[in-house]
Enzyme design. Structure first.
Site, PDB file in Angstrom:
ATOM      1  CG  ASP A  76      -2.209   0.862   0.855  1.00  0.00           C
ATOM      2  OD1 ASP A  76      -2.149   1.674  -0.092  1.00  0.00           O
ATOM      3  OD2 ASP A  76      -3.230   0.746   1.556  1.00  0.00           O
TER       4      ASP A  76
HETATM    5  C1  BGC Z   1      -4.970   3.295  -0.103  1.00  0.00           C
HETATM    6  C2  BGC Z   1      -5.087   2.274  -1.193  1.00  0.00           C
HETATM    7  C3  BGC Z   1      -4.956   2.916  -2.543  1.00  0.00           C
HETATM    8  C4  BGC Z   1      -3.630   3.641  -2.600  1.00  0.00           C
HETATM    9  C5  BGC Z   1      -3.348   4.295  -3.934  1.00  0.00           C
HETATM   10  C6  BGC Z   1      -3.745   4.166  -0.275  1.00  0.00           C
HETATM   11  O1  BGC Z   1      -3.763   5.243   0.595  1.00  0.00           O
HETATM   12  O2  BGC Z   1      -4.951   2.650   1.142  1.00  0.00           O
HETATM   13  O3  BGC Z   1      -6.310   1.582  -1.079  1.00  0.00           O
HETATM   14  O4  BGC Z   1      -5.051   1.968  -3.560  1.00  0.00           O
HETATM   15  O5  BGC Z   1      -3.620   4.643  -1.596  1.00  0.00           O
HETATM   16  O6  BGC Z   1      -4.151   5.378  -4.161  1.00  0.00           O
END
Ligand code: BGC
Length: 762
Positions: free
Chosen positions: A295
Site C-alpha cells: 500500500d
Molecule cells: C490506499 C489504497 C490505494 C492507494 C493508492 C492508499 O492510501 O490505502 O487503497 O489503492 O492509496 O491510491
C-alpha cells in the site's frame, strides 16, 4: 508489427529461451504461455533493472509538458529513463499515459512497458454507487456489470490496472473505508469479491476493455481497533480464517492478477512485512500467481510501526516477506540492490517478484503493444457513453434500501401533491459521487432536486435548510463540520408546513466517509438532526432519504419518521435513481450488507457473532448475563434487512431429510408469496447455525441466497441445497474441516429469519 525502438526485446518476446543460466532459480510456473518469454527477459536484466520493475511511482510531473529539470520530479524522471520504474499510478488519460509509456518503451535499455495503475473503485468518469451501496443490491450480475463498465471506461483512458476491489470485511461503521467494501459478511463478501474481479478482468485480459484487478488490503485492515483508520489489528485465528480471509481466497479463485497488502499491524506484524500472510497463505497455500503491491508507502511505515530499524531494513523485510512492488516508499529502488549484494535478500526473491510482474504485463498484452490502451479515438467515444450511464443508473436503483414505510407515504403519488424537498444534500451534485470517485468530474452527479423535477405532476419546493460542511470538501482534506448557522431553518419549516409530504435528504457528504474519515459519532453530522426535529414539529409526514457512506445511528428518526430510505452515495445517476425509487418506478429491493447500530457503544455489532455462555436474560431482575444496562444488544436494523413497496410472506419450510452424510445433501424448500399489490423483488436468505463444534461457531451464518421477482399475488417455491460446504469451517490452524453434529437452518428475508428447522450431519 514494429512497436519497440529497442529491437532486442521485440525479438525476445517472440523467441523462447531454453538455456539454464545461473540466475534461473525460480521453479514454479506462473503462466505456461509466458514463462519462457519472461525468463528470457529476466536473463537480460541487470540487478538494478530487476529492482526497477519492483518500483512504482506516483504521477509526478505534467507529463505532456516540459521535462522536469530539478527536484523530486527530475529524479523520478531520470529513474524512469534508466529502467528503474516498473509501474506508475495516478497518470490518467491517453495523452499522459502514452507520454510515460513512450519513455519506458523507447528510452530505457530493454524497453519494458509500464503497468499503469489507478484507483478505479466504483467507476472512472461515469460513477457507480459506492461499493457498500452496490453490495446492498445483493445482485451479483449487476455488480459484475458495474465493474465491467468501470474497467471499459478506464481502459479507454490508458489505465490497465485498478486497485480494486477492496474485499476487507468490517464490522465497524466508524471506519470510513466501509464504503469501499461489501460489508460485514464473509459469504456475501466472497461472492461480491468474485463478481467484481470478473467484472474488471473479464474472461480475457487481452480484451482492451478489461484491466487487471487488485484484491486489497491483505489483510485484516477492516478490523482496525476502534474503527480508527490505519490502527492496530489484533484478531484471533478463528476470525482471521473464517471471516477475513475467505473473500481474498475468492478473488484468487477468480484469477485476480494482483494483491495489495495493508497499512495495519496484524497481531504485531505489519501486513507489508508479513510472510505468513503473503508467502505462506497467499503464494503458498492458495498458489497465487500474480504479484503483490504494497500500500502507499506502507514499506516505510514499518519504521514508525516499530518493526523495522530503518528504510533499508524495511525494504529487506518487505521483500523477503513477499511484497513484490513498492508503491511510493521508494525504499526498494534505494536499497534492494545493496541488500542483494550483501546477501540479505536472495536474488531469487527479486527474480520471483519480477517474473510475477512481467507475467501480468504479458497477460495484459503490453508486450504485444504497449500502447494498446492508448487510443485517443476510443477514449473520446467511450467516456461517459449512454450505455455506461444506463448501467450505473440500474446499479443505483438496485442499491437503495427501504428501512421503514409506516404511513405508506411511499411511493409518492405522481400528481396533485405539494412536496417540500429539504436538505443541502438534495441539491448537491458532488457529494453523491462519494469518496474514491476516480475522475468523476466535480458536480457531475444528477442531484435529487434534478431527479425529482423530472416528475412534473406535483409542485416541488426546494429549501436547503442547513449547511452540512464548511467550504468545499475534497479527497485529501479534512471535512469541517462546525456549522452554527440556523438561519435556514425557518424557510425549511415554512415549506414543510405548506406541503403534503416533506422529503428530507440528510446524511454524510461523500467526503465524510472514505480513507482517513473515521468517525466517533455516527449521527447526522452538524445541525441536520436538529433541523429534522424542527421540521417534524410542523409536518410529521416526512420521507427521510439518507445519503451515507456507512451505517448511521438514526434512533430518533426510526422512532418518529414514517418513511426512511437509505440512499448511500449513488454516483453519477444518484438523483434519477432516488427519484425513480421515491415515485415507485423502481420498487426498492436492497438489503443491508452491514448492520445499522442503535448507538456507537454497541460497535462492533454484527449478526454472525458467537454466542456467550450467558446469552439470555435469566430472569427479569437478574443482571448477570451478557448485555448492556443502557442499551439493547440488538442493532437498529440487522444485516440482510430491507423492505419493498409490496409485502412478502414466507411459509412451508421443508427439509427433504433430517440428516445427511459425506457427499450427500439436504434440500430445503420454502414458499414465498407476494402478498402486496405491486410487483417486487425479494432476496431470500438461508442461514445455518452449527449448534456445537470443536471451535464455537456463530449464532447464524449466511450460506446461500436467491433473488426472486414476483407479481402481486404470485407465489413460488424456492429450493436450496445444504452440502458439506455449507457446514464446514476453518479450524484454528486454518484447516477446512467438516464435523458431524447438529445444525439449524433459517430461511427468510433478513438475518433475523424466523423459519427454522433442524438437521444433522453424520
Ligand atoms: C490506499 C489504497 C490505494 C492507494 C493508492 C492508499 O492510501 O490505502 O487503497 O489503492 O492509496 O491510491
Amino acid at each position: 508489427m514494429k512497436l519497440y525502438s529497442i529491437p532486442v526485446l521485440a525479438l525476445l518476446s517472440a523467441v523462447l529461451f531454453t538455456g539454464t543460466a545461473q540466475s534461473q532459480t525460480i521453479k514454479s510456473s506462473l503462466n505456461p504461455k509466458y514463462d519462457s518469454k519472461v525468463d528470457s527477459i529476466l536473463r537480460l536484466m541487470t540487478l538494478d533493472e530487476k529492482v526497477g520493475q519492483m518500483n512504482q511511482y506516483n504521477g509526478f510531473w505534467e507529463v505532456t509538458g516540459p521535462v522536469p529539470k530539478e527536484g523530486d520530479a527530475a529524479i523520478k524522471y531520470e529513474q524512469l529513463r534508466k529502467g528503474l520504474v516498473g509501474s506508475m499510478l495516478n497518470v490518467n488519460g491517453v495523452e499522459n499515459v502514452r507520454a510515460v509509456q513512450k519513455i519506458a518503451v523507447e528510452e530505457t535499455r530493454l524497453g519494458i512497458p509500464l503497468i499503469i495503475g489507478y484507483d478505479v473503485v466504483h467507476g472512472y468518469k461515469t460513477i457507480s454507487p459506492i461499493p457498500l451501496a452496490e453490495a446492498a443490491s445483493w445482485d451479483l450480475e449487476a455488480i459484475r456489470k458495474s465493474a465491467e463498465v468501470a474497467a471499459a471506461e478506464a481502459a479507454a483512458a490508458g489505465i490497465n490496472w485498478t486497485f480494486a476491489p477492496m474485499v476487507d470485511i468490517s464490522r465497524d461503521a466508524r471506519w470510513g473505508r466501509v464504503m469501499e467494501g461489501a460489508g460485514e459478511d464473509p459469504y456475501l463478501g466472497s461472492k461480491i469479491a468474485y463478481a467484481r474481479v470478473k467484472g474488471f478482468q473479464g474472461d480475457d485480459l487481452k480484451d482492451v476493455n478489461t484491466i487487471a484487478a487488485t484484491a486489497k488490503h491483505f489483510a485484516g485492515y477492516g478490523f482496525s481497533e476502534s474503527g480508527r483508520d490505519y490502527n492496530t489489528v489484533d484478531v484471533g485465528t478463528s476470525t482471521l480464517y473464517n471471516d477475513i480471509l475467505p473473500p481474498f481466497e475468492a478473488t484468487v479463485e477468480a484469477d485476480v492478477k494482483t494483491f495489495m497488502n495493508s497499512f495495519n499491524l496484524l497481531n504485531g506484524i505489519p501486513a507489508t512485512g508479513n510472510s505468513f500472510l503473503q508467502r505462506e497463505i497467499l503464494k503458498g497455500k492458495w498458489a497465487f500467481k500474480g504479484f503483490i503491491v504494497s500500500d502507499w508507502g506502507s514499506i516505510g511505515e514499518m519504521i514508525p510501526h516499530g518493526f523495522a530499524k530503518d528504510g533499508k531494513q524495511a525494504a529487506e523485510l518487505a521483500a523477503n516477506a513477499g511484497s513484490d512492488m513498492d508503491m511510493e516508499s521508494r525504499l526498494y529502488v534505494e536499497h534492494l540492490t545493496a541488500l542483494v549484494n550483501e546477501g540479505k535478500v536472495k536474488e531469487s526473491v527479486i527474480d520471483d517478484a519480477v517474473r510475477r510482474i512481467l507475467t501480468v504485463k504479458y497477460e495484459l498484452g503490453l508486450f504485444d503493444d504497449p500502447y494498446r490502451y492508448c487510443d485517443e479515438n476510443r477514449e473520446r467515444t467511450e467516456t461517459g457513453k449512454p450505455a455506461f450511464q444506463d448501467a450505473v443508473l440500474d446499479m443505483a436503483k438496485k442499491s437503495v434500501v427501504l428501512l421503514k414505510n409506516e404511513k405508506q407515504l411511499l411511493p409518492l403519488k405522481k400528481s396533485g401533491m405539494k412536496i417540500a424537498l429539504i436538505g443541502q444534500l438534495a441539491a448537491d451534485k458532488d457529494s453523491p459521487l462519494g469518496s474514491w470517485r476516480a475522475l468523476g468530474a466535480p458536480n457531475s452527479a444528477v442531484s435529487v432536486v434534478e431527479g425529482m423535477k423530472a416528475y412534473q405532476g406535483n409542485s416541488l419546493e426546494y429549501v436547503e435548510g442547513v449547511k452540512l460542511t464548511e467550504g468545499t470538501p475534497g479527497f485529501a482534506f479534512e471535512t469541517k463540520i462546525n456549522i452554527t448557522d440556523r438561519s435556514g431553518f425557518e424557510a425549511a419549516k415554512t415549506a414543510a408546513r405548506n406541503a403534503d409530504v416533506v422529503v428530507m435528504v440528510l446524511g454524510e457528504h461523500g467526503f465524510q466517509s472514505g480513507e482517513g474519515r473515521s468517525r466517533a459519532e455516527l449521527d447526522l453530522p452538524g445541525l441536520q438532526q436538529e433541523l429534522l426535529e424542527e421540521v417534524y414539529k410542523v409536518n410529521p409526514n416526512i420521507v427521510l432519504v439518507l445519503m451515507n457512506g456507512r451505517p448511521l445511528v438514526i434512533d430518533w428518526a426510526v422512532a418518529n419518521i414514517p418513511s426512511i430510505v437509505v440512499g448511500w452515495h449513488l454516483g453519477t445517476q444518484s438523483g434519477n435513481a432516488l427519484a425513480q425509487v421515491l415515485y415507485g418506478d423502481y420498487n426498492p429491493s436492497g438489503k443491508l450488507p452491514m448492520s445499522f447500530p442503535k448507538n456507537v457503544g454497541q460497535i462492533p455489532v454484527y449478526y454472525n457473532h458467537k454466542s456467550t455462555g450467558r446469552p439470555a436474560n435469566p430472569g427479569s431482575d437478574l443482571v448477570f448475563w451478557s448485555h448492556y444496562i443502557d442499551s439493547p444488544n440488538e442493532p437498529m436494523y440487522p444485516f440482510g434487512y430491507g423492505l419493498s413497496y409490496t409485502s412478502f410472506e414466507y411459509s412451508n419450510l421443508k427439509l427433504n431429510s433430517e440428516s445427511f452424510a459425506k457427499d450427500g445433501s439436504v434440500t430445503v424448500t420454502i414458499d414465498l408469496k407476494n402478498t402486496g399489490s405491486l410487483t417486487g423483488k425479494e432476496t431470500v436468505q438461508l442461514y445455518i447455525r452449527d449448534l456445537y463444534a470443536s471451535v464455537a461457531r456463530p449464532v447464524r451464518e449466511l450460506k446461500d441466497f436467491q433473488q426472486v421477482e414476483l407479481k402481486a399475488g404470485e407465489s413460488k417455491t424456492l429450493s436450496f441445497q445444504i452440502t458439506e460446504k455449507s457446514i464446514g469451517f476453518y479450524d484454528n490452524e486454518g484447516k477446512w474441516i467438516v464435523e458431524p453434529g447438529d445444525f439449524k437452518v433459517f430461511v427468510g428475508g433478513s438475518s433475523k429469519a424466523t423459519f427454522e428447522a433442524g438437521f444433522s450431519f453424520q
